[in-house]
Write an enzyme that holds these catalytic residues in place. Structure first.
Site, PDB file in Angstrom:
ATOM      1  N   MET A 114     -45.987  -0.970  -4.862  1.00  0.00           N
ATOM      2  CA  MET A 114     -47.178  -0.894  -5.714  1.00  0.00           C
ATOM      3  C   MET A 114     -47.785  -2.276  -5.922  1.00  0.00           C
ATOM      4  O   MET A 114     -48.990  -2.478  -5.758  1.00  0.00           O
ATOM      5  CB  MET A 114     -46.819  -0.250  -7.057  1.00  0.00           C
ATOM      6  N   TYR A 165     -49.621  -3.538  -2.731  1.00  0.00           N
ATOM      7  CA  TYR A 165     -50.920  -2.914  -2.450  1.00  0.00           C
ATOM      8  C   TYR A 165     -51.941  -3.167  -3.554  1.00  0.00           C
ATOM      9  O   TYR A 165     -53.142  -3.166  -3.302  1.00  0.00           O
ATOM     10  CB  TYR A 165     -50.759  -1.416  -2.168  1.00  0.00           C
ATOM     11  N   GLU A 166     -51.480  -3.399  -4.758  1.00  0.00           N
ATOM     12  CA  GLU A 166     -52.405  -3.697  -5.853  1.00  0.00           C
ATOM     13  C   GLU A 166     -52.901  -5.143  -5.814  1.00  0.00           C
ATOM     14  O   GLU A 166     -54.077  -5.400  -6.028  1.00  0.00           O
ATOM     15  CB  GLU A 166     -51.748  -3.416  -7.209  1.00  0.00           C
ATOM     16  N   SER A 167     -51.982  -6.099  -5.542  1.00  0.00           N
ATOM     17  CA  SER A 167     -52.351  -7.511  -5.713  1.00  0.00           C
ATOM     18  C   SER A 167     -51.846  -8.453  -4.627  1.00  0.00           C
ATOM     19  O   SER A 167     -52.086  -9.655  -4.712  1.00  0.00           O
ATOM     20  CB  SER A 167     -51.786  -8.014  -7.039  1.00  0.00           C
TER      21      SER A 167
END
Length: 146
Positions: A49, A52-54
């Protein structure tokens, strides 16, 4: 010193407080902070997560189509979870959004734990649902000596 120089110095100071983590470095930190198996989500779920987020970058900031903004390594949204002084927020994590942009991710982790306690769980992060949910994520912790 001109206004442009002060602005540049302020930007550099803010950037110096941010950090892009390595995968295994973040894995160790998240494990120390109790995220492995937290609410049934593996350490690999959290790593996938955050990637893919940051891209594991604490300074990540993105503006959404609805004009809300996501902050930090977990891209925590200012409409519900943090306050940025610009727009109204429920501020359910009781944290300033700018505090989520520093190299100290303690407040990010506390807020992320609060988010997954809600009924949506990790589905609150669309990138996790799209790229990580229901997949073999063992590669995210491979070689990290946990």
């Amino acid at each position: 010193m001109g206004a442009g120089c002060w602005l540049l110095l302020a930007s550099l100071a803010a950037a110096s407080r941010a950090k892009a983590f390595g995968r295994c470095q973040l894995a160790h930190l998240l494990q120390q902070e109790g995220l492995d198996s937290y609410r049934g989500y593996s350490l690999a779920d959290w790593l996938c997560m955050a990637f893919y987020e940051s891209n594991f970058d604490t300074a990540a900031k993105s503006i959404n189509a609805d004009s809300s903004t996501n902050f930090g390594i977990f891209q925590i949204n200012n409409q519900l979870w943090c306050t940025d002084e610009r727009s109204p927020s429920e501020n359910l994590c009781r944290v300033s959004c700018t505090d989520l942009l520093t190299s100290d991710i303690t407040d990010d982790i506390i807020c992320a734990k609060r988010i997954v306690r809600h009924p949506q769980g990790m589905d609150a992060w669309e990138d996790w649902a799209m790229h990580c949910k229901g997949r073999d994520l063992s590669e995210w912790v491979e070689g990290c000596d946990l």
